[in-house]
Design a protein around this motif. Structure first.
Motif, PDB file in Angstrom:
ATOM      1  N   SER A 128       0.820  -1.210   0.000  1.00  0.00           N
ATOM      2  CA  SER A 128       0.000   0.000   0.000  1.00  0.00           C
ATOM      3  C   SER A 128       0.854   1.260   0.000  1.00  0.00           C
ATOM      4  O   SER A 128       1.962   1.271   0.541  1.00  0.00           O
ATOM      5  CB  SER A 128      -0.911   0.025   1.233  1.00  0.00           C
ATOM      6  N   VAL A 129       0.305   2.316  -0.592  1.00  0.00           N
ATOM      7  CA  VAL A 129       0.959   3.620  -0.587  1.00  0.00           C
ATOM      8  C   VAL A 129      -0.139   4.686  -0.638  1.00  0.00           C
ATOM      9  O   VAL A 129      -1.206   4.459  -1.218  1.00  0.00           O
ATOM     10  CB  VAL A 129       1.925   3.773  -1.788  1.00  0.00           C
ATOM     11  N   ALA A 130       0.095   5.813   0.016  1.00  0.00           N
ATOM     12  CA  ALA A 130      -0.850   6.925  -0.043  1.00  0.00           C
ATOM     13  C   ALA A 130      -0.323   7.950  -1.035  1.00  0.00           C
ATOM     14  O   ALA A 130       0.807   8.432  -0.912  1.00  0.00           O
ATOM     15  CB  ALA A 130      -1.031   7.558   1.332  1.00  0.00           C
ATOM     16  N   VAL A 131      -1.135   8.280  -2.025  1.00  0.00           N
ATOM     17  CA  VAL A 131      -0.766   9.185  -3.111  1.00  0.00           C
ATOM     18  C   VAL A 131      -1.677  10.402  -3.053  1.00  0.00           C
ATOM     19  O   VAL A 131      -2.880  10.296  -3.346  1.00  0.00           O
ATOM     20  CB  VAL A 131      -0.888   8.472  -4.478  1.00  0.00           C
ATOM     21  N   ASP A 132      -1.128  11.547  -2.620  1.00  0.00           N
ATOM     22  CA  ASP A 132      -1.955  12.736  -2.377  1.00  0.00           C
ATOM     23  C   ASP A 132      -3.153  12.384  -1.491  1.00  0.00           C
ATOM     24  O   ASP A 132      -4.270  12.882  -1.689  1.00  0.00           O
ATOM     25  CB  ASP A 132      -2.416  13.381  -3.685  1.00  0.00           C
ATOM     26  N   GLY A 133      -2.906  11.486  -0.527  1.00  0.00           N
ATOM     27  CA  GLY A 133      -3.930  11.121   0.436  1.00  0.00           C
ATOM     28  C   GLY A 133      -4.825   9.973   0.039  1.00  0.00           C
ATOM     29  O   GLY A 133      -5.689   9.567   0.814  1.00  0.00           O
ATOM     30  N   VAL A 134      -4.642   9.416  -1.159  1.00  0.00           N
ATOM     31  CA  VAL A 134      -5.480   8.323  -1.652  1.00  0.00           C
ATOM     32  C   VAL A 134      -4.767   6.990  -1.447  1.00  0.00           C
ATOM     33  O   VAL A 134      -3.620   6.823  -1.865  1.00  0.00           O
ATOM     34  CB  VAL A 134      -5.817   8.504  -3.142  1.00  0.00           C
ATOM     35  N   SER A 135      -5.433   6.048  -0.805  1.00  0.00           N
ATOM     36  CA  SER A 135      -4.870   4.718  -0.593  1.00  0.00           C
ATOM     37  C   SER A 135      -4.895   3.930  -1.897  1.00  0.00           C
ATOM     38  O   SER A 135      -5.958   3.718  -2.487  1.00  0.00           O
ATOM     39  CB  SER A 135      -5.678   3.969   0.467  1.00  0.00           C
ATOM     40  N   LEU A 136      -3.704   3.508  -2.347  1.00  0.00           N
ATOM     41  CA  LEU A 136      -3.595   2.750  -3.596  1.00  0.00           C
ATOM     42  C   LEU A 136      -2.696   1.532  -3.403  1.00  0.00           C
ATOM     43  O   LEU A 136      -1.889   1.479  -2.476  1.00  0.00           O
ATOM     44  CB  LEU A 136      -3.025   3.644  -4.703  1.00  0.00           C
ATOM     45  N   THR A 137      -2.849   0.587  -4.315  1.00  0.00           N
ATOM     46  CA  THR A 137      -2.019  -0.616  -4.318  1.00  0.00           C
ATOM     47  C   THR A 137      -0.923  -0.478  -5.361  1.00  0.00           C
ATOM     48  O   THR A 137      -1.185  -0.058  -6.489  1.00  0.00           O
ATOM     49  CB  THR A 137      -2.872  -1.864  -4.623  1.00  0.00           C
ATOM     50  N   ARG A 167       3.726  16.502 -12.641  1.00  0.00           N
ATOM     51  CA  ARG A 167       3.107  16.966 -11.391  1.00  0.00           C
ATOM     52  C   ARG A 167       3.853  16.405 -10.184  1.00  0.00           C
ATOM     53  O   ARG A 167       4.276  15.240 -10.176  1.00  0.00           O
ATOM     54  CB  ARG A 167       1.644  16.528 -11.320  1.00  0.00           C
ATOM     55  N   LYS A 168       4.006  17.223  -9.165  1.00  0.00           N
ATOM     56  CA  LYS A 168       4.581  16.794  -7.898  1.00  0.00           C
ATOM     57  C   LYS A 168       3.469  16.236  -7.017  1.00  0.00           C
ATOM     58  O   LYS A 168       2.383  16.818  -6.938  1.00  0.00           O
ATOM     59  CB  LYS A 168       5.282  17.952  -7.192  1.00  0.00           C
ATOM     60  N   ILE A 169       3.746  15.117  -6.352  1.00  0.00           N
ATOM     61  CA  ILE A 169       2.707  14.383  -5.625  1.00  0.00           C
ATOM     62  C   ILE A 169       3.213  13.988  -4.243  1.00  0.00           C
ATOM     63  O   ILE A 169       4.331  13.476  -4.099  1.00  0.00           O
ATOM     64  CB  ILE A 169       2.302  13.118  -6.414  1.00  0.00           C
ATOM     65  N   ASN A 170       2.372  14.205  -3.223  1.00  0.00           N
ATOM     66  CA  ASN A 170       2.708  13.800  -1.862  1.00  0.00           C
ATOM     67  C   ASN A 170       2.621  12.279  -1.718  1.00  0.00           C
ATOM     68  O   ASN A 170       1.622  11.677  -2.129  1.00  0.00           O
ATOM     69  CB  ASN A 170       1.742  14.430  -0.852  1.00  0.00           C
ATOM     70  N   ILE A 171       3.648  11.701  -1.102  1.00  0.00           N
ATOM     71  CA  ILE A 171       3.701  10.251  -0.903  1.00  0.00           C
ATOM     72  C   ILE A 171       3.887   9.940   0.573  1.00  0.00           C
ATOM     73  O   ILE A 171       4.755  10.509   1.241  1.00  0.00           O
ATOM     74  CB  ILE A 171       4.876   9.621  -1.683  1.00  0.00           C
ATOM     75  N   GLU A 172       3.051   9.032   1.085  1.00  0.00           N
ATOM     76  CA  GLU A 172       3.281   8.457   2.414  1.00  0.00           C
ATOM     77  C   GLU A 172       3.387   6.946   2.265  1.00  0.00           C
ATOM     78  O   GLU A 172       2.459   6.297   1.790  1.00  0.00           O
ATOM     79  CB  GLU A 172       2.152   8.794   3.389  1.00  0.00           C
ATOM     80  N   SER A 173       4.527   6.408   2.663  1.00  0.00           N
ATOM     81  CA  SER A 173       4.729   4.964   2.580  1.00  0.00           C
ATOM     82  C   SER A 173       3.932   4.265   3.673  1.00  0.00           C
ATOM     83  O   SER A 173       3.438   4.897   4.614  1.00  0.00           O
ATOM     84  CB  SER A 173       6.218   4.639   2.718  1.00  0.00           C
ATOM     85  N   ASP A 174       3.814   2.961   3.554  1.00  0.00           N
ATOM     86  CA  ASP A 174       3.091   2.167   4.536  1.00  0.00           C
ATOM     87  C   ASP A 174       3.788   2.234   5.890  1.00  0.00           C
ATOM     88  O   ASP A 174       4.992   2.015   5.994  1.00  0.00           O
ATOM     89  CB  ASP A 174       3.007   0.721   4.056  1.00  0.00           C
TER      90      ASP A 174
END
Length: 200
Positions: A128-137, A167-174
């Motif tokens: 899992s990874v959060a991409v601009d706040g969206v949970s994606l696989t 585009r620059k995108i915020n990333i939050e790792s698991d």
């Protein structure tokens, strides 16, 4: 904590003096936590039709400030007992990615995101990874990129349909990956800190 399901697309009223003002249907209380493009911010003022949030220096150093205009993703913090449909997200941005490729598929669109090298260790195929706040696989992990497939319902409920290459995108790792990496490398990092303390 958040779960990466965007609850609303908010309109940016202004961003100045480290304060972000948003127009939104959501009505928070003072002090509430709200993820804006994935970054956890605190509500500091309410006004008719919206609210203000303050960005600390640490936040400003680590997020894509250029996207705090026009429209943004927002998600209020989870309440105990809420259903989790995405994955647990803290709202702490680890890195800024660059959208490097967009490829249309039969029933979705592939996004390729180029990441800083030091964050790639937290990326796992089918993780899992959060991409601009969206949970994606994550569908694929490449040398310095990850491949994500955005399905039609996600395009409908997010701003992804407006994203352009570059585009620059915020990333939050698991968060589990971060804790595991910390545990596995604790002894090595402690020894390095000890050596540095001897030098100084």
């Amino acid at each position: 904590m958040f779960n990466g399901l965007i609850r609303e697309i908010a309109k940016v009223a202004s961003y100045k003096d480290n304060t972000l003002a948003l127009y939104a249907k959501h009505k928070p209380n003072l002090g509430d936590s709200i993820a804006v493009n994935g970054a956890c911010l605190t509500v500091t003022r309410l006004f008719e039709g919206g609210f203000e949030l303050e960005l600390s220096l640490e936040t400003r150093k680590n997020i894509a400030l250029s996207n705090l205009k026009d429209l943004v993703h927002i998600e209020p913090a989870l309440r105990y007992g809420d259903r989790i449909d995405g994955h647990l997200i803290q709202g702490h941005i680890d890195a800024i990615a660059t959208l490097s490729r967009i490829e249309k598929k039969e029933n979705g669109v592939d996004f390729y995101l180029k990441l800083p090298k030091d964050i790639m260790k937290f990326m796992a195929k089918k993780g899992s990874v959060a991409v601009d706040g969206v949970s994606l696989t994550i569908n694929d992990v490449l040398y310095d990129e990850i491949r994500l497939t955005i399905i039609p319902i996600t395009f409908k409920e997010t701003l992804f349909g407006t994203y352009k290459i570059g585009r620059k995108i915020n990333i939050e790792s698991d968060l589990l990956a971060r804790y595991i990496e910390r545990v596995l490398n604790f002894d090595k990092e402690s020894k390095q800190c000890q050596r540095m303390s001897y030098i100084y």
